[in-house]
Write a protein that holds these residues in place. Structure first.
Motif, PDB file in Angstrom:
ATOM      1  N   GLY A 234       0.788  -1.229   0.000  1.00 11.29           N
ATOM      2  CA  GLY A 234       0.000   0.000   0.000  1.00 11.29           C
ATOM      3  C   GLY A 234       0.816   1.272   0.000  1.00 11.29           C
ATOM      4  O   GLY A 234       0.249   2.367  -0.111  1.00 11.29           O
ATOM      5  N   LEU A 235       2.140   1.185   0.122  1.00 12.43           N
ATOM      6  CA  LEU A 235       2.972   2.385   0.073  1.00 12.43           C
ATOM      7  C   LEU A 235       3.033   2.924  -1.348  1.00 12.43           C
ATOM      8  O   LEU A 235       2.790   2.196  -2.314  1.00 12.43           O
ATOM      9  CB  LEU A 235       4.394   2.062   0.556  1.00 12.43           C
ATOM     10  N   PRO A 236       3.386   4.205  -1.543  1.00 13.40           N
ATOM     11  CA  PRO A 236       3.493   4.756  -2.897  1.00 13.40           C
ATOM     12  C   PRO A 236       4.548   4.021  -3.714  1.00 13.40           C
ATOM     13  O   PRO A 236       5.516   3.473  -3.157  1.00 13.40           O
ATOM     14  CB  PRO A 236       3.904   6.220  -2.657  1.00 13.40           C
ATOM     15  N   GLU A 237       4.376   4.035  -5.023  1.00 15.37           N
ATOM     16  CA  GLU A 237       5.337   3.371  -5.912  1.00 15.37           C
ATOM     17  C   GLU A 237       6.728   3.967  -5.734  1.00 15.37           C
ATOM     18  O   GLU A 237       6.916   5.180  -5.757  1.00 15.37           O
ATOM     19  CB  GLU A 237       4.889   3.536  -7.373  1.00 15.37           C
ATOM     20  N   GLY A 238       7.727   3.111  -5.525  1.00 19.37           N
ATOM     21  CA  GLY A 238       9.105   3.555  -5.365  1.00 19.37           C
ATOM     22  C   GLY A 238       9.505   3.897  -3.941  1.00 19.37           C
ATOM     23  O   GLY A 238      10.652   4.283  -3.696  1.00 19.37           O
ATOM     24  N   ALA A 239       8.586   3.717  -2.981  1.00 22.31           N
ATOM     25  CA  ALA A 239       8.888   4.099  -1.595  1.00 22.31           C
ATOM     26  C   ALA A 239       9.551   2.945  -0.843  1.00 22.31           C
ATOM     27  O   ALA A 239       9.122   2.561   0.258  1.00 22.31           O
ATOM     28  CB  ALA A 239       7.616   4.538  -0.884  1.00 22.31           C
ATOM     29  N   TYR A 240      10.611   2.400  -1.384  1.00 21.21           N
ATOM     30  CA  TYR A 240      11.266   1.241  -0.778  1.00 21.21           C
ATOM     31  C   TYR A 240      11.969   1.598   0.521  1.00 21.21           C
ATOM     32  O   TYR A 240      12.136   0.746   1.399  1.00 21.21           O
ATOM     33  CB  TYR A 240      12.268   0.625  -1.767  1.00 21.21           C
ATOM     34  N   GLN A 241      12.404   2.860   0.674  1.00 26.10           N
ATOM     35  CA  GLN A 241      13.114   3.241   1.893  1.00 26.10           C
ATOM     36  C   GLN A 241      12.199   3.231   3.114  1.00 26.10           C
ATOM     37  O   GLN A 241      12.675   3.247   4.242  1.00 26.10           O
ATOM     38  CB  GLN A 241      13.776   4.625   1.734  1.00 26.10           C
TER      39      GLN A 241
ATOM     40  N   ALA B   6       7.356 -10.024 -17.139  1.00 27.06           N
ATOM     41  CA  ALA B   6       8.589 -10.148 -16.361  1.00 27.06           C
ATOM     42  C   ALA B   6       9.175  -8.773 -16.043  1.00 27.06           C
ATOM     43  O   ALA B   6       9.694  -8.548 -14.944  1.00 27.06           O
ATOM     44  CB  ALA B   6       9.604 -10.997 -17.118  1.00 27.06           C
ATOM     45  N   GLY B   7       9.114  -7.851 -17.009  1.00 23.83           N
ATOM     46  CA  GLY B   7       9.637  -6.509 -16.765  1.00 23.83           C
ATOM     47  C   GLY B   7       8.898  -5.806 -15.641  1.00 23.83           C
ATOM     48  O   GLY B   7       9.508  -5.161 -14.772  1.00 23.83           O
ATOM     49  N   ALA B   8       7.565  -5.928 -15.629  1.00 21.25           N
ATOM     50  CA  ALA B   8       6.764  -5.293 -14.574  1.00 21.25           C
ATOM     51  C   ALA B   8       7.075  -5.904 -13.210  1.00 21.25           C
ATOM     52  O   ALA B   8       7.189  -5.190 -12.203  1.00 21.25           O
ATOM     53  CB  ALA B   8       5.278  -5.434 -14.901  1.00 21.25           C
ATOM     54  N   ILE B   9       7.226  -7.222 -13.154  1.00 20.15           N
ATOM     55  CA  ILE B   9       7.542  -7.898 -11.890  1.00 20.15           C
ATOM     56  C   ILE B   9       8.913  -7.465 -11.380  1.00 20.15           C
ATOM     57  O   ILE B   9       9.089  -7.160 -10.192  1.00 20.15           O
ATOM     58  CB  ILE B   9       7.496  -9.431 -12.076  1.00 20.15           C
ATOM     59  N   ALA B  10       9.909  -7.413 -12.279  1.00 20.16           N
ATOM     60  CA  ALA B  10      11.269  -7.057 -11.877  1.00 20.16           C
ATOM     61  C   ALA B  10      11.326  -5.637 -11.325  1.00 20.16           C
ATOM     62  O   ALA B  10      11.986  -5.373 -10.308  1.00 20.16           O
ATOM     63  CB  ALA B  10      12.221  -7.210 -13.058  1.00 20.16           C
ATOM     64  N   ILE B  11      10.645  -4.713 -11.975  1.00 21.10           N
ATOM     65  CA  ILE B  11      10.664  -3.312 -11.530  1.00 21.10           C
ATOM     66  C   ILE B  11       9.929  -3.164 -10.211  1.00 21.10           C
ATOM     67  O   ILE B  11      10.417  -2.528  -9.257  1.00 21.10           O
ATOM     68  CB  ILE B  11      10.041  -2.402 -12.603  1.00 21.10           C
ATOM     69  N   ALA B  12       8.733  -3.769 -10.108  1.00 24.39           N
ATOM     70  CA  ALA B  12       7.922  -3.606  -8.903  1.00 24.39           C
ATOM     71  C   ALA B  12       8.548  -4.280  -7.688  1.00 24.39           C
ATOM     72  O   ALA B  12       8.334  -3.834  -6.547  1.00 24.39           O
ATOM     73  CB  ALA B  12       6.518  -4.168  -9.148  1.00 24.39           C
ATOM     74  N   SER B  13       9.322  -5.345  -7.902  1.00 25.08           N
ATOM     75  CA  SER B  13       9.904  -6.075  -6.773  1.00 25.08           C
ATOM     76  C   SER B  13      11.223  -5.477  -6.290  1.00 25.08           C
ATOM     77  O   SER B  13      11.882  -6.049  -5.423  1.00 25.08           O
ATOM     78  CB  SER B  13      10.113  -7.548  -7.143  1.00 25.08           C
TER      79      SER B  13
END
Length: 581
Positions: free
Chosen positions: A56-63, A122-129
């Protein structure tokens, strides 16, 4: 009365010629719209997957994730990627820009549906993960493949497929980053490696149409929010040159690390490579979570503030290793986004370190970040125009043109002349066993379809014919006889080569009317032949003649399933005469 050619057949035939500008422009418009829709679907898929992976966090908010989640997430992505890779055929595994270049240079731009679908999911999975990759590589492959598949479904000649691939590439860059001019330059400078009116206009229209549709859906905001920057360009020249030099060194390290991982893990299984890439990314994401994913949020932060040198060094080192491992080990993502990230961090770090020296002052950190992005991208791709236009369009800052141009020149000279470094795409192709060296004549031959050069002044005859039947056929006054044996053409004979048997006024005197003549046994000049599809380019025809060591081809067309007709013949002499090869 001879039946008229259907309108769509005329359209295909016109595309085979070198002056099919109106037809190619129309196709460019269609490719731009189709690509924009495909890229929009790809972006939405990444958003959906990111919401699942990031809880549920914003896209790219891995930190904002805990260190445990940052470790687990790339492994989850790799497990899903392994499942896809092991399910599909091995020929569908290659994806990305390098695969696209390989299909364009050695397969006339004929991309496959299986690779397209693999890249999409595969590209979408790799980026999102959270793998340390960019989305431009998948976007370029998807746009080019969608356009190529469209052309193949329409059975267009191969010379036009190459233009469609360029249209799809430009549209993908335009739709993914809202950079229509950079899309055009990238397609022509990196992929096609050529400039022509027939290539420029369709690609431009494709890029513009994709940008218009994308802006309608997502708005016109630039990729990075850049603050107002006022600098004295003359005062900043030493810093610009220094940043260019540093980016030349970093780009070389970056490229060599990618090739190192590529070569060292070439013999590893898909499972081993993807799990190893996940492990490296997970470990490096503990001290530097910003390296996960595309990283555009971090670039925006760099553009808007000052930073601690230790943090910047950590980011630079971790991103270098993580992206090099991911790209080198075959994670299905791009490298342009990470390259911009490294340039931004490198530019900020250089300016920060210099400003710490007593007596030295520097201007806006955001300015140095943008200069570093331009220089890094130009040195890695060895595509200075693409790098220059990309950063200017991404930041919507035209005042960057002059300093970025200087930094790109310095970085490119440092990497190529001082450190002997080539474009990253060429290096990876070399690892795959491909040499991209191309003769300008070959490029010219690829721009024209063989159907535009076929000679239709011929008649088809079976090997055994009566004199009367031959005489009846020659009333059509053909230049050539295409002789068949056992239902397939075997040889091509010039009518005049019948020599003493041919009499201008009396016709053929080969024997009695009911006597069968062996046309393959008559003393005359004959050329061995083989078939070539009418969608082939002139270059393909030339290569086929060289490979088979023959001097003539008969060109065929598929009318309906399993039904093939001969539409003309081509000789080596006609190709030599036309192109003076």
């Amino acid at each position: 009365m001879k039946p008229t050619r259907p309108n769509f057949d005329r359209f295909r035939h016109k595309l085979a010629s070198i002056d099919a500008l109106p037809q190619l422009t129309l196709l460019g418009l269609v490719c731009g719209i189709v690509t924009a829709v495909i890229i929009a679907l790809f972006r939405e898929l990444i958003t959906i997957l990111s919401s699942l992976f990031l809880h549920g966090l914003p896209e790219g908010a891995y930190q904002q994730l805990t260190w445990a989640h940052r470790i687990i997430l790339p492994f989850i992505g790799s497990i899903l990627l392994i499942g896809i890779a092991l399910t599909i055929r091995s020929k569908f595994r290659p994806v990305g820009v390098v695969h696209l270049i390989e299909r364009l240079d050695w397969h006339q731009g004929r991309l496959k549906t299986g690779n397209f679908l693999h890249q999409f999911f595969a590209g979408a999975i790799a980026i999102a993960s959270g793998h340390s990759i960019g989305r431009e590589g998948p976007a370029v492959h998807l746009g080019a493949a969608a356009s190529s598949l469209l052309g193949q479904c329409m059975r267009l000649p191969n010379n036009s497929l190459r233009i469609l691939v360029a249209c799809g590439t430009a549209s993908a860059i335009s739709a993914a980053f809202n950079t229509p001019v950079a899309g055009v330059i990238f397609a022509l400078e990196v992929l096609m490696v050529e400039y022509s009116v027939a290539g420029f206009l369709p690609v431009m229209l494709a890029s513009v149409s994709a940008a218009a549709l994308t802006q309608l859906m997502y708005g016109t905001e630039p990729a990075f929010a850049v603050p107002s920057i006022a600098v004295s360009l003359l005062d900043e020249l030493p810093m610009v040159i220094l940043i260019g030099f540093v980016m030349g060194i970093i780009s070389t390290v970056y490229c060599r690390l990618i090739i190192f991982f590529n070569k060292r893990t070439k013999t590893f299984t898909v499972t081993t490579r993807l799990m190893l890439a996940a492990g490296i990314t997970s470990l490096l994401a503990i001290p530097a979570p910003e390296i996960m994913g595309v990283g555009y949020g971090t670039i925006t932060e760099l553009l808007n503030g000052s930073h601690i040198p230790v943090l910047l060094i950590t980011l630079l080192a971790c991103k270098l290793l993580a992206t090099s491992a991911s790209v080198g080990m075959g994670v299905p993502g791009g490298l342009i986004g990470p390259t911009l990230f490294l340039g931004a961090v490198g530019g900020a770090l250089t300016a920060t370190l210099v400003s710490a020296i007593p007596g030295f002052t520097t201007g806006s950190t955001g300015f140095h970040v943008m200069v570093g992005m331009s220089a890094m991208l130009g040195a890695v791709l060895q595509a200075p125009l693409t790098a220059l236009v990309t950063v200017v369009e991404l930041t919507k800052n035209p005042s960057l043109l002059f300093p970025a141009l200087l930094a790109i020149v310095v970085a490119a000279l440092t990497s190529t002349l001082l450190l002997r470094q080539h474009s990253i795409f060429e290096l990876i192709l070399d690892c795959w066993g491909y040499d991209r060296a191309s003769n300008p004549v070959h490029r010219a031959l690829n721009r024209m379809g063989i159907s535009s050069l076929v000679n239709k002044s011929y008649v088809e005859l079976d090997r055994w014919q009566s004199a009367q039947d031959i005489q009846d056929k020659l009333r059509e006054q053909p230049e050539w006889l295409l002789v068949s044996d056992e239902g397939r053409p075997k040889a091509l004979m010039p009518v005049m080569a019948l020599g003493p048997f041919f009499e201008q006024e009396k016709g053929l005197s080969l024997g009695e009317d009911d006597e069968l003549i062996d046309l393959l046994g008559v003393p005359a000049v004959r050329y061995d032949v083989c078939s070539l599809n009418n969608r082939a380019s002139v270059y393909e025809a030339w290569e086929l003649m060289k490979g088979k060591q023959i001097d003539a081809l008969y060109v065929t067309d598929l009318i309906r399933r399993q039904e093939i007709r001969t539409v003309g013949i081509v000789t080596r002499e006609s190709l030599q005469r036309y192109y003076r090869v």
